[in-house]
Design an enzyme around this catalytic site. Structure first.
Site, PDB file in Angstrom:
ATOM      1  CG  ASP A  36       1.402 -35.607 -41.010  1.00  0.00           C
ATOM      2  OD1 ASP A  36       0.949 -35.528 -42.163  1.00  0.00           O
ATOM      3  OD2 ASP A  36       1.009 -34.886 -40.064  1.00  0.00           O
ATOM      4  CE1 TYR A  91      -4.650 -23.223 -35.146  1.00  0.00           C
ATOM      5  CE2 TYR A  91      -4.613 -22.942 -37.530  1.00  0.00           C
ATOM      6  CZ  TYR A  91      -4.502 -23.750 -36.416  1.00  0.00           C
ATOM      7  OH  TYR A  91      -4.241 -25.074 -36.570  1.00  0.00           O
ATOM      8  CE1 TYR A 130      -1.273 -27.706 -36.801  1.00  0.00           C
ATOM      9  CE2 TYR A 130      -1.312 -28.684 -38.998  1.00  0.00           C
ATOM     10  CZ  TYR A 130      -1.965 -28.104 -37.934  1.00  0.00           C
ATOM     11  OH  TYR A 130      -3.332 -27.935 -37.983  1.00  0.00           O
ATOM     12  CE  LYS A 146      -2.785 -28.995 -45.002  1.00  0.00           C
ATOM     13  NZ  LYS A 146      -1.917 -29.077 -43.856  1.00  0.00           N
TER      14      LYS A 146
HETATM   15  C1  LIG Z   1      -2.461 -29.646 -42.590  1.00  0.00           C
HETATM   16  C2  LIG Z   1      -1.765 -30.729 -41.917  1.00  0.00           C
HETATM   17  C3  LIG Z   1      -2.448 -31.614 -41.076  1.00  0.00           C
HETATM   18  C4  LIG Z   1      -3.911 -31.446 -40.744  1.00  0.00           C
HETATM   19  O1  LIG Z   1      -4.740 -31.594 -41.848  1.00  0.00           O
HETATM   20  P1  LIG Z   1      -6.223 -30.993 -41.805  1.00  0.00           P
HETATM   21  O2  LIG Z   1      -6.829 -31.446 -43.085  1.00  0.00           O
HETATM   22  O3  LIG Z   1      -6.084 -29.516 -41.686  1.00  0.00           O
HETATM   23  O4  LIG Z   1      -6.909 -31.570 -40.619  1.00  0.00           O
HETATM   24  C5  LIG Z   1      -1.733 -32.628 -40.501  1.00  0.00           C
HETATM   25  N1  LIG Z   1      -0.423 -32.790 -40.756  1.00  0.00           N
HETATM   26  C6  LIG Z   1       0.267 -31.959 -41.577  1.00  0.00           C
HETATM   27  C7  LIG Z   1       1.718 -32.206 -41.839  1.00  0.00           C
HETATM   28  C8  LIG Z   1      -0.376 -30.893 -42.174  1.00  0.00           C
HETATM   29  O5  LIG Z   1       0.297 -30.054 -42.963  1.00  0.00           O
END
Ligand SMILES: *Cc1c(COP(=O)(O)O)cnc(C)c1O
Length: 666
Positions: free
Chosen positions: A484, A255, A383, A513
């Site tokens: 997610d 970004y 997000y 992550k």
């Molecule tokens: C970071 C994140 C993503 C995206 O993951 P990347 O490995 O950066 O593509 C998707 N959902 C959530 C909740 C996140 O924190």
């Protein structure tokens, strides 16, 4: 210009001190201000109240011309017993602290062009109950010169030493061969030793010092053979500035503008809870590299897993082939995630795992004979990643919708959950989303949401009953629930998964992550048997297959990371961090400019009333030895689980100072 070199032997008694003394001499002869430092000297003699090393004669003899007043005292620790440093220290009732030792070495090296740090014995000699000489080398982060004596068995010892050093990420500057005895008289044998080391070790043999029984002749040979070596040792001009300029001019950061980027700070290495900058400053890491590095940096178990796997197989295509690291990871994920999630799709990043989840939901509805159900329902403030499908469900205002409106499918958005995590649940918070479901579920494939914590979309925590409500609504309307867990998974919120707060299980779940402990990029999408079976009905296949799917390195390190997590007391530790963050950030609550302070698990958030000016704030944080990366109105921390109370307290103090001193304004 400051160059450090670590000089190690392949064993004790190979003439390491002799070679170091010789190097010191040729460097001094070349006009460089050089110093040799001996971190630990065992086998000292007691002489008129002080401890004298056994072999300073070599330094003194070879360096008399440069140090006429006696060789400078460059020993850090001295002990009488001639044994391993850890034992010698123990017998003297002392303890060798690695940090202190590194500090002393740097202090002695102050003002010199070149510093030769002479080890003791070989690379794996213990310094204390935790560290060996390799840890000291790694801490000093400098090239290593290996001294080998030319005798039977030296190829083996030398190659093992080279491998150990390289496994720690250090460069081998070269090998110096020193014949301490005439034992290898046969020139062919001697030459083969040298050739074998150069060939199998892929190193330069910097010098080969022959044996001479006459001391004077031997010294002459030493100086003569070492003289050419200094060309390799004179440190290169530091490219620090140049690299930063190239970075600024050519590399995109997350970004960030290509023409007017925020300044990037160069990192030399990371260790535990610390980020070490190029200039040697150490920052306490409050970000865990965006939720990932839960065990801290450079954890030996993770590094070992990576090395081990790299030694076997770094990658092989997953189409038609499989391997143990992937199978083991699948087994672990199925067993640790909520019941019912039995099918695992390994993806290469969080965003991709979200795309996979969305595609699964689409294919599910098609296979289920409901092809009109193609839209997704989510809440504002979410997000889910930066790829197109993921972007389409990110917050429509903070997110990137206006830029890509023609590209993104139009999804359904409910208001962001209004029920705070720490307040009684208000059923009215589900009203609007219920209305949208009533009106649109016939065209809806799935609800997608981050459980409990809305991360990058605002770091807000909502009530578990909201998630419970969504589960019921999804069931009632026949839509799938995608959770997610990429940010919340693996203990961050105080539960293993965010959805454990509500005791609900999704139909599809994304993890990423922290999955790999921050070592490699890896994510996974898990689905229930019912979802997987439906998608594969009528012989259909799921239409996704990344090139690096199931990468063995990433799987192996993730297996190690999940093992570490399961074997650790992560839950009490995360609860302790929650208390420490509360202590650390509470004082911010009443400062002017602060809108809200909220803590959940190992996440601490200070929300300001207005957006902060990141460059100034970041500079202030670095000057005060912490690493936080604020965005928008948010100053927040999600540290590695190994962080200490003192470190959290320091982060809190610096944040409070920044706010009091208005370091967040332009
Ligand atoms: C970071 C994140 C993503 C995206 O993951 P990347 O490995 O950066 O593509 C998707 N959902 C959530 C909740 C996140 O924190």
């Amino acid at each position: 210009m400051k160059g450090y070199y670590f000089i190690t032997g392949i064993d004790t008694g190979v003439g390491k001190t002799y070679v170091t003394a010789g190097l010191l001499r040729v460097l001094s002869d070349a006009g460089l201000k050089a110093l040799a430092v001996k971190p630990v000297q065992t086998g000292c003699k007691e002489k008129s109240g002080s401890l004298i090393p056994d072999d300073p004669v070599e330094y003194a003899r070879l360096n008399a011309s440069h140090f006429p007043n006696g060789y400078p005292d460059a020993c850090c620790r001295r002990f009488v017993p001639a044994c391993s440093p850890h034992l010698a220290a123990q017998m003297a009732g002392e303890h060798i602290h690695l940090d202190e030792l590194v500090h002393e070495i740097s202090a002695k090296g102050e003002g010199y062009d070149i510093v030769l740090v002479e080890g003791a014995g070989g690379v794996s000699v213990p310094l204390n109950d935790k560290h060996t000489m390799l840890d000291l080398m790694q801490r000093l982060d400098c090239p290593v010169i290996i001294v080998a004596d030319n005798k039977l068995g030296m190829i083996n010892h030398t190659l093992m030493t080279i491998e150990s050093v390289r496994n720690r990420g250090l460069d081998v500057a070269g090998v110096i061969i020193n014949s301490t005895t005439p034992c290898i008289e046969d020139a062919a044998l001697r030459d083969d030793n040298i050739a074998a080391i150069a060939h199998h070790g892929d190193v330069t043999v910097l010098a080969d010092i022959p044996f001479r029984s006459n001391q004077h002749e031997r010294d002459e040979q030493l100086i003569q053979r070492l003289s050419p070596v200094i060309d390799t040792l004179v440190p290169e001009v530091d490219s620090h500035e140049e690299n930063l300029i190239f970075d600024r001019d050519h590399l995109w950061h997350p970004y960030t503008s290509a023409v007017n980027p925020l300044p990037a700070v160069k990192v030399r290495s990371t260790r535990g809870t610390r980020i070490i900058l190029d200039d040697g400053r150490e920052l306490i890491d409050g970000m865990a590299s965006w939720w990932c590095a839960i065990h801290g940096y450079g954890h030996p178990v993770l590094e070992r897993a990576l090395h081990r796997q790299a030694g076997r197989m770094s990658h092989v295509m997953f189409g038609g082939l499989t391997h143990n690291p992937a199978v083991e990871l699948g087994r672990r994920l199925v067993s640790m995630t909520p019941d019912g999630l039995d099918h695992v799709f390994l993806a290469d990043s969080g965003s991709v795992s979200v795309e996979v989840a969305i595609k699964m939901a689409m294919q599910y509805m098609q296979a289920d004979g409901q092809p009109n159900r193609t839209r997704l329902l989510t809440v504002r403030g979410g997000y889910h990643g930066d790829t197109c499908g993921a972007m389409s469900v990110c917050d429509p205002e903070n997110g990137m919708h206006h830029l890509f409106s023609d590209l993104l499918p139009s999804q359904l958005f409910a208001p962001r959950p209004s029920c705070r995590f720490d307040a009684p649940f208000d059923p009215a918070s589900l009203q609007e989303i219920t209305r949208i479901l009533d009106a649109h579920s016939h065209e809806m494939a799935a609800i997608i949401i981050e459980p409990i914590v809305q991360g990058a979309g605002g770091m807000r925590f909502y009530h578990p009953d909201y998630l419970r409500g969504l589960r019921q609504l999804a069931d009632a309307h026949g839509v799938l629930l995608i959770l997610d867990e990429i940010a919340t998974g693996f203990g961050r919120t105080g539960k293993l998964f965010g959805c454990d707060w509500a005791g609900v299980a999704p139909d599809i779940m994304c993890v990423g992550k922290a999955l790999s402990g921050g070592m490699m990029t890896l994510a996974a999408t898990l689905a229930t048997r019912q979802v997987a079976r439906t998608v594969s009905k009528n012989g259909d296949v799921f239409m996704h297959g990344p090139t690096f799917m199931g990468n063995p390195l990433a799987c192996a390190v993730s297996n190690a990371s999940l093992d570490l997590l399961e074997q650790s007391d992560w839950q009490p530790k995360v609860h302790a961090i929650e208390t420490w963050l509360e202590e650390a950030f509470s004082p911010c609550r009443h400062l002017p400019g602060v809108n809200d302070v909220r803590i959940l698990g190992a996440i601490g958030v200070v929300e300001m009333s207005d957006p902060v000016y990141v460059p100034r704030l970041q500079k202030f944080f670095i000057e005060n030895n912490i690493w936080l990366r604020p965005f928008g109105k948010l100053i927040y921390a999600m540290p590695p689980y190994i962080i200490s109370r003192e470190e959290v307290a320091h982060i809190g103090e610096v944040v409070a100072q920044a706010i009091t001193q208005k370091q967040y304004t332009k």
